[in-house]
Design an enzyme around this catalytic site. Structure first.
Site, short mmCIF file in Angstrom:
data_model
loop_
_atom_site.label_atom_id
_atom_site.label_comp_id
_atom_site.label_asym_id
_atom_site.label_seq_id
_atom_site.Cartn_x
_atom_site.Cartn_y
_atom_site.Cartn_z
CE LYS A 1 -3.91 2.07 2.54
NZ LYS A 1 -4.72 1.99 3.79
CB SER B 1 -8.22 3.53 2.57
OG SER B 1 -7.35 3.00 3.55
CB SER C 1 -8.40 0.77 5.57
OG SER C 1 -9.16 1.93 5.35
N1 GLN Z 1 -13.23 4.17 6.00
C1 GLN Z 1 -12.61 4.64 7.20
C2 GLN Z 1 -12.21 6.08 7.06
O1 GLN Z 1 -12.42 6.61 6.03
C3 GLN Z 1 -11.46 3.76 7.57
C4 GLN Z 1 -10.24 4.06 6.81
C5 GLN Z 1 -9.08 3.24 7.26
O2 GLN Z 1 -9.22 2.25 7.96
N2 GLN Z 1 -7.90 3.72 6.90
O3 GLN Z 1 -11.69 6.67 7.96
#
Ligand code: GLN
Length: 465
Positions: free
Chosen positions: A65, A140, A164
């Site tokens: 990532k 994400s 995410s």
């Molecule tokens: N969807 C969540 C957010 O937008 C989690 C994102 C994540 O775990 N990095 O904060």
């Protein structure tokens, strides 16, 4: 590879072939590091021919990532503001893979600074779901999930702040794990919300997730939140669920927006676990309804502080037309951050500001404690908790971009695990409307091995291998 039936170079060429075929369709990578990968694969083959140490990940291609610093490889957190940033140092998780001889395919797409649940907030382009390219891969860490699902990479690394890793794993039909907070060093991770962020693996099989976690976990003097505890992800993996108590939180099965097909697939998975010998118990997580609100105060608050460092001076892109220092800051940040990141910085700054701190941030922290206590109490009567990972299957690209709240609701079943610092695995459990569904297994803090064991038992019981 140990038997020399397949070389690391051959395996790499195989992955590069899949990448060439699949990338125009799914766009999982923001950049490839082919040259580095070739050198690493050749080095791995030298190790296999007796020249150096061989570990379980030697010669295995990984997709990383774009938030994990890889020394001298452009790393941008999916953001225009970090364009051109080549870290002079390496994140500990990546360094540990490098030391084992893993092969770095490249950096995968993600929501900008990991803020999102669909990878549509990337500063580059959306990634598409390999099961249906008209749909999102989740986020994400959508690029890493899609790369593993499409067979471009053997495993991936992601980060999980509110879901995410687990949510894109669910939507792409692969295994994803968020370890206990403190299990994996976050040194060299571009921070989103420091009290929630954890690094973890994407794989196709649970056993592989255990191997990757075994490789990257453990204390690191460079991350004061990493904890010095024994790391044993493997010895209980095959013990099954006979005699284990699995908790079913009613609040998680009746969550708002839960699709009936998702619920049905998860209920079938629960019955499979029962047939495999688990005892099912009802548990309660009474503060679930407040989790989203607390998370969406705490995460933006921490993000607003963490992202203050991107000023056009120290890293990446800089607005060139600015006439003075203040304009440099303002223009760089205005041009470099996308809309969701700006929204979070404003939300977070507001929640932390004098006069609002007690009403928002402090209140959210208290709710966080209540949620952690819910889990502690629930784990008095069970060994692990099972639920859906995401209340919905992969949704069409564009379906939720105009409505941030609709996007935030996707995290309702995952963010509790972050607020309470728990380990959680998502494992594929069938389909709804032809799209993958994920079963989430949450375990008490430091019982990462338990989460993996239950997931492995489900995997074995559902496909017999
Ligand atoms: N969807 C969540 C957010 O937008 C989690 C994102 C994540 O775990 N990095 O904060």
């Amino acid at each position: 590879m140990k038997r020399r039936e397949l070389s690391a170079v051959e395996l790499l060429e195989d992955c590069l072939g899949v990448i060439e075929r699949e990338e125009p369709r799914i766009h999982a990578f923001v950049r490839l590091s082919e040259e580095l990968a070739r050198a690493q694969a050749e080095e791995a083959d030298r190790r296999f021919s007796g020249d150096g140490q061989v570990g379980p990940l030697t010669g295995i291609p990984v997709a990383i990532k774009d938030v994990l610093c890889v020394e001298n490889v452009e790393t941008t957190a999916g953001s225009q503001i970090l364009r051109g940033f080549r870290p002079p140092y390496e994140s500990t998780a990546v360094a540990r893979l490098r030391a084992q001889g893993a092969v770095f395919l490249g950096m995968t797409n993600c929501d900008e600074f990991a803020m999102g649940s669909s990878t549509e907030n990337s500063g580059y382009f959306p990634t598409r779901n390999p099961h249906d390219p008209s749909r999102v891969p989740g986020g994400s860490s959508g690029g890493s999930a899609a790369a593993v699902a499409a067979g471009e990479a053997v495993f991936g690394l992601g980060t999980d702040t509110g879901g995410s890793i687990r949510q894109p794993a669910a939507l792409c039909g692969v295994v994803g794990m968020k370890p206990t907070y403190g299990r994996v060093s976050r040194y060299g991770l571009i921070a989103f919300a420091s009290s929630l962020d954890q690094i973890g693996p994407f794989t196709r099989m649970v056993g592989d997730a255990a191997l990757v976690l075994q490789a990257i976990a453990g204390w690191d003097r460079r991350d004061a939140t990493s904890v010095d505890r024994p790391v044993d992800m493997l010895s209980s993996l095959e013990r099954g669920v006979e005699g284990l108590r699995l908790g079913l939180p009613r609040e998680y099965f009746e969550a708002e927006g839960m699709e009936p097909g998702v619920r049905a697939a998860v209920e079938r998975a629960v019955l499979t676990l029962e047939r495999a010998g688990a005892e099912l118990v009802d548990v309660r997580l009474p503060h679930t309804d407040y989790g989203l609100a607390a998370y969406y105060i705490i995460a933006p608050a921490e993000a607003s502080s963490n992202l203050a460092r991107f000023d056009g001076v120290r890293y990446g892109a800089r607005a060139e037309s600015a006439g003075n220092l203040l304009e440099t800051y303002l223009q760089t940040r205005r041009g470099g951050f996308g809309p969701e990141v700006r929204r979070r910085i404003m939300l977070g700054t507001y929640a932390l500001s004098a006069g609002y701190y007690d009403a928002y941030y402090l209140k959210a922290q208290k709710v966080r404690t209540l949620i952690a206590q819910d889990f502690e109490r629930a784990f008095e009567s069970c060994d692990a908790i099972v639920s859906a990972t995401s209340p919905v299957v992969a949704f069409p690209i564009g379906a939720k971009v105009a409505d941030p709240l609709a996007m935030y609701v996707c995290d309702v079943l995952t963010l509790g695990g972050n607020l309470a610092a728990l380990p959680g695995v998502s494992i594929p459990c069938g389909t709804s409307e032809g799209l993958p569904v994920g079963l989430q297994v949450l375990a008490p803090q430091w019982a990462d091995g338990m989460a993996l064991r239950v997931a492995r038992a489900y995997e074995a019981a559902s496909n017999g291998s």
